[in-house]
Design a protein around this motif. Structure first.
Motif, PDB file in Angstrom:
ATOM      1  N   GLU A  59       0.826  -1.206   0.000  1.00 15.50           N
ATOM      2  CA  GLU A  59       0.000   0.000   0.000  1.00 15.50           C
ATOM      3  C   GLU A  59       0.860   1.256   0.000  1.00 15.50           C
ATOM      4  OE1 GLU A  59      -2.860  -0.072   3.121  1.00 15.50           O
ATOM      5  OE2 GLU A  59      -3.957  -1.796   2.281  1.00 15.50           O
ATOM      6  N   ALA A  60       1.977   1.220   0.718  1.00 17.23           N
ATOM      7  CA  ALA A  60       2.870   2.380   0.762  1.00 17.23           C
ATOM      8  C   ALA A  60       3.508   2.611  -0.598  1.00 17.23           C
ATOM      9  CB  ALA A  60       3.941   2.178   1.831  1.00 17.23           C
ATOM     10  N   VAL A  61       3.919   1.529  -1.273  1.00 19.58           N
ATOM     11  CA  VAL A  61       4.484   1.649  -2.619  1.00 19.58           C
ATOM     12  C   VAL A  61       3.472   2.300  -3.548  1.00 19.58           C
ATOM     13  CG1 VAL A  61       5.197   0.348  -4.665  1.00 19.58           C
ATOM     14  CG2 VAL A  61       6.108  -0.266  -2.429  1.00 19.58           C
ATOM     15  N   GLN A  62       2.244   1.854  -3.492  1.00 20.65           N
ATOM     16  CA  GLN A  62       1.223   2.360  -4.402  1.00 20.65           C
ATOM     17  C   GLN A  62       0.858   3.809  -4.111  1.00 20.65           C
ATOM     18  OE1 GLN A  62      -1.828  -0.636  -4.012  1.00 20.65           O
ATOM     19  NE2 GLN A  62      -0.716  -2.115  -5.278  1.00 20.65           N
ATOM     20  N   ALA A  63       0.762   4.173  -2.849  1.00 20.31           N
ATOM     21  CA  ALA A  63       0.454   5.558  -2.484  1.00 20.31           C
ATOM     22  C   ALA A  63       1.583   6.486  -2.915  1.00 20.31           C
ATOM     23  CB  ALA A  63       0.215   5.668  -0.977  1.00 20.31           C
ATOM     24  N   PHE A  64       2.818   6.067  -2.651  1.00 16.43           N
ATOM     25  CA  PHE A  64       3.974   6.855  -3.071  1.00 16.43           C
ATOM     26  C   PHE A  64       4.018   6.940  -4.597  1.00 16.43           C
ATOM     27  CE2 PHE A  64       8.612   6.829  -4.170  1.00 16.43           C
ATOM     28  CZ  PHE A  64       8.876   8.131  -3.772  1.00 16.43           C
ATOM     29  N   GLY A  65       3.716   5.829  -5.266  1.00 18.52           N
ATOM     30  CA  GLY A  65       3.735   5.801  -6.723  1.00 18.52           C
ATOM     31  C   GLY A  65       2.739   6.764  -7.334  1.00 18.52           C
ATOM     32  N   VAL A  66       1.564   6.856  -6.759  1.00 17.97           N
ATOM     33  CA  VAL A  66       0.555   7.796  -7.275  1.00 17.97           C
ATOM     34  C   VAL A  66       1.044   9.232  -7.111  1.00 17.97           C
ATOM     35  CG1 VAL A  66      -1.763   8.726  -6.905  1.00 17.97           C
ATOM     36  CG2 VAL A  66      -1.410   6.254  -6.988  1.00 17.97           C
ATOM     37  N   ASP A  67       1.663   9.539  -5.976  1.00 20.81           N
ATOM     38  CA  ASP A  67       2.214  10.883  -5.761  1.00 20.81           C
ATOM     39  C   ASP A  67       3.271  11.210  -6.818  1.00 20.81           C
ATOM     40  OD1 ASP A  67       0.645  11.245  -3.512  1.00 20.81           O
ATOM     41  OD2 ASP A  67       2.239  10.719  -2.090  1.00 20.81           O
ATOM     42  N   VAL A  68       4.182  10.275  -7.045  1.00 18.41           N
ATOM     43  CA  VAL A  68       5.274  10.498  -8.004  1.00 18.41           C
ATOM     44  C   VAL A  68       4.727  10.691  -9.404  1.00 18.41           C
ATOM     45  CG1 VAL A  68       7.256   9.395  -9.129  1.00 18.41           C
ATOM     46  CG2 VAL A  68       7.014   9.284  -6.647  1.00 18.41           C
ATOM     47  N   MET A  69       3.797   9.834  -9.810  1.00 18.80           N
ATOM     48  CA  MET A  69       3.292   9.908 -11.179  1.00 18.80           C
ATOM     49  C   MET A  69       2.413  11.128 -11.403  1.00 18.80           C
ATOM     50  SD  MET A  69       4.975   7.579 -12.390  1.00 18.80           S
ATOM     51  CE  MET A  69       4.416   7.995 -14.028  1.00 18.80           C
ATOM     52  N   THR A  70       1.675  11.530 -10.377  1.00 19.50           N
ATOM     53  CA  THR A  70       0.875  12.748 -10.513  1.00 19.50           C
ATOM     54  C   THR A  70       1.779  13.955 -10.728  1.00 19.50           C
ATOM     55  OG1 THR A  70      -0.874  11.837  -9.098  1.00 19.50           O
ATOM     56  CG2 THR A  70      -0.846  14.220  -9.416  1.00 19.50           C
ATOM     57  N   SER A  71       2.854  14.041  -9.954  1.00 15.23           N
ATOM     58  CA  SER A  71       3.798  15.154 -10.104  1.00 15.23           C
ATOM     59  C   SER A  71       4.447  15.140 -11.486  1.00 15.23           C
ATOM     60  CB  SER A  71       4.873  15.087  -9.016  1.00 15.23           C
ATOM     61  OG  SER A  71       4.321  15.249  -7.729  1.00 15.23           O
ATOM     62  N   LEU A  72       4.822  13.949 -11.965  1.00 12.21           N
ATOM     63  CA  LEU A  72       5.419  13.845 -13.293  1.00 12.21           C
ATOM     64  C   LEU A  72       4.432  14.302 -14.361  1.00 12.21           C
ATOM     65  CD1 LEU A  72       7.671  12.903 -15.225  1.00 12.21           C
ATOM     66  CD2 LEU A  72       6.639  10.611 -15.137  1.00 12.21           C
ATOM     67  N   CYS A  73       3.202  13.845 -14.281  1.00 12.23           N
ATOM     68  CA  CYS A  73       2.192  14.225 -15.274  1.00 12.23           C
ATOM     69  C   CYS A  73       1.905  15.728 -15.237  1.00 12.23           C
ATOM     70  CB  CYS A  73       0.901  13.446 -15.043  1.00 12.23           C
ATOM     71  SG  CYS A  73       1.024  11.684 -15.417  1.00 12.23           S
ATOM     72  N   GLU A  74       1.859  16.283 -14.042  1.00 14.63           N
ATOM     73  CA  GLU A  74       1.643  17.728 -13.918  1.00 14.63           C
ATOM     74  C   GLU A  74       2.733  18.489 -14.653  1.00 14.63           C
ATOM     75  OE1 GLU A  74      -0.680  18.070  -9.610  1.00 14.63           O
ATOM     76  OE2 GLU A  74       1.510  18.200  -9.698  1.00 14.63           O
ATOM     77  N   ARG A  75       3.976  18.072 -14.477  1.00 12.62           N
ATOM     78  CA  ARG A  75       5.078  18.768 -15.134  1.00 12.62           C
ATOM     79  C   ARG A  75       5.018  18.587 -16.654  1.00 12.62           C
ATOM     80  NH1 ARG A  75      11.639  18.076 -14.377  1.00 12.62           N
ATOM     81  NH2 ARG A  75      12.167  19.851 -15.712  1.00 12.62           N
ATOM     82  N   LEU A  76       4.683  17.377 -17.097  1.00 16.43           N
ATOM     83  CA  LEU A  76       4.601  17.120 -18.535  1.00 16.43           C
ATOM     84  C   LEU A  76       3.519  17.975 -19.191  1.00 16.43           C
ATOM     85  CD1 LEU A  76       4.977  13.237 -18.474  1.00 16.43           C
ATOM     86  CD2 LEU A  76       6.660  14.871 -19.360  1.00 16.43           C
ATOM     87  N   LEU A  77       2.358  18.021 -18.564  1.00 19.32           N
ATOM     88  CA  LEU A  77       1.263  18.787 -19.146  1.00 19.32           C
ATOM     89  C   LEU A  77       1.550  20.284 -19.099  1.00 19.32           C
ATOM     90  CD1 LEU A  77      -1.811  16.811 -17.742  1.00 19.32           C
ATOM     91  CD2 LEU A  77      -0.765  16.642 -20.009  1.00 19.32           C
ATOM     92  N   ALA A  78       2.150  20.744 -18.008  1.00 18.91           N
ATOM     93  CA  ALA A  78       2.509  22.160 -17.906  1.00 18.91           C
ATOM     94  C   ALA A  78       3.539  22.532 -18.963  1.00 18.91           C
ATOM     95  CB  ALA A  78       3.051  22.470 -16.506  1.00 18.91           C
ATOM     96  N   GLY A  79       4.383  21.574 -19.345  1.00 19.71           N
ATOM     97  CA  GLY A  79       5.415  21.824 -20.346  1.00 19.71           C
ATOM     98  C   GLY A  79       4.942  21.661 -21.775  1.00 19.71           C
ATOM     99  N   GLY A  80       3.656  21.331 -21.963  1.00 19.13           N
ATOM    100  CA  GLY A  80       3.106  21.290 -23.314  1.00 19.13           C
ATOM    101  C   GLY A  80       2.866  19.919 -23.898  1.00 19.13           C
ATOM    102  N   ALA A  81       2.985  18.849 -23.118  1.00 14.91           N
ATOM    103  CA  ALA A  81       2.693  17.512 -23.644  1.00 14.91           C
ATOM    104  C   ALA A  81       1.258  17.480 -24.160  1.00 14.91           C
ATOM    105  CB  ALA A  81       2.885  16.463 -22.563  1.00 14.91           C
ATOM    106  N   PRO A  82       1.032  16.869 -25.344  1.00 15.04           N
ATOM    107  CA  PRO A  82      -0.296  16.907 -25.961  1.00 15.04           C
ATOM    108  C   PRO A  82      -1.306  15.947 -25.361  1.00 15.04           C
ATOM    109  CG  PRO A  82       1.202  15.658 -27.346  1.00 15.04           C
ATOM    110  CD  PRO A  82       2.035  16.222 -26.221  1.00 15.04           C
ATOM    111  N   GLY A  83      -0.879  15.148 -24.393  1.00 19.13           N
ATOM    112  CA  GLY A  83      -1.787  14.205 -23.765  1.00 19.13           C
ATOM    113  C   GLY A  83      -1.018  13.232 -22.908  1.00 19.13           C
TER     114      GLY A  83
END
Length: 282
Positions: free
Chosen positions: A237-261
């Motif tokens: 559960e800790a791996v998965q919770a941490f993983g969601v945090d990491v991936m959300t932050s990565l996606c936020e940066r990608l979309l803010a930088g202009g990723a098309p999807g």
């Protein structure tokens, strides 16, 4: 939802189940992910085309039982002009209009040849020669470069060949370093490549599975991330919770930088993709 979010291309990838139980689970997963209004659901092909029939069955079920587009993977290894053409014709007959064209992976221990077509750009050329502009063709891109590439320059040149052969857009191998994606996009722009390149997103759900996948496909797990996950490895559960945090932050940066999807490698599960999408406001 902002206008930028409305313009994003969201897609989800499945692998074809081998059992009826797996198919039932995938139906449930697909129904949950439909809330994201994805542009398409893609279905993998298996090393050496090992899941050819299951891929076909899964694609047709998605196309028939939902209002969403299905996109089968098609690979070169072990394929002939004849069987590729037959698949293309069958997909056309069922109204499939999108293909993910790949070189593909050799099955473990396989000593066979590639087939009539050796590289993805040749596969794209063949699809265009036989079907014209009927299919929307997706190809693979490697921000951290293909593990078998001889150099970064060669890998970018190979990618450009796929685009020049007729690819409409690309989906990247997953990665955990946003700078790798942005620098890849800059390099493509310098070469006159202007198709949409959508980042592939692999949710972090299992430490051992992730390291096995990544070591096999050449996706780098940053040292800080690998060690943090290793510390949490015994607590699922800790791996998965941490993983969601990491991936959300990565996606936020990608979309803010202009990723098309975003293209989610779901592993036939809905919960992690949905949680990330929820946090992103998608």
């Amino acid at each position: 939802m902002t206008s930028q979010q409305q313009a994003l291309t969201i897609s989800c990838e499945f692998f074809p189940p081998r059992t009826e139980k797996g198919m039932l689970k995938l139906r449930e997963t697909r129904e949950q992910l439909q809330d994201l209004q994805p542009a398409f659901f893609s279905v993998t092909f298996g090393a050496g085309g090992g899941t050819r029939e299951k891929t076909f069955e899964t694609v047709l079920e998605i196309q028939k039982q939902s209002n969403f587009e299905a996109a089968p993977h098609l690979s070169c290894i072990g394929s002939t002009h004849e069987n590729i053409l037959k698949l293309l014709q069958d997909y056309q007959a069922h109204g499939i209009r999108r293909i993910v064209a790949l070189r593909g992976d050799k099955p473990s221990g396989w000593a066979g040849t590639f087939g009539d077509i050796s590289y993805a750009n040749e596969l794209v050329e063949f699809i265009r020669a036989e079907t014209g502009s009927y299919f929307q063709i997706e190809v693979a891109a490697y921000p951290e470069f293909h593990p078998q590439a001889s150099s970064a320059k060669d890998d970018l040149d190979y990618f450009k060949q796929k685009v020049e052969a007729g690819a409409n857009s690309a989906i990247t191998q997953y990665f955990y370093n946003a700078d790798a994606y942005f620098r890849f996009i800059d390099s493509c722009t310098e070469r006159g490549i202007d198709i949409p390149i959508v980042p592939g997103i692999m949710p972090i759900t299992n430490y051992e599975q992730l390291t096995r996948f990544s070591d096999g496909c050449g996706a780098e797990i940053p040292r800080w991330l690998r060690w943090r996950l290793k510390d949490l490895a015994d607590d699922k559960e800790a791996v998965q919770a941490f993983g969601v945090d990491v991936m959300t932050s990565l996606c936020e940066r990608l979309l803010a930088g202009g990723a098309p999807g975003l293209h989610f490698y779901t592993l036939n599960q809905a919960s992690f993709t949905l949680e990330i999408a929820k946090r992103l406001g998608l």
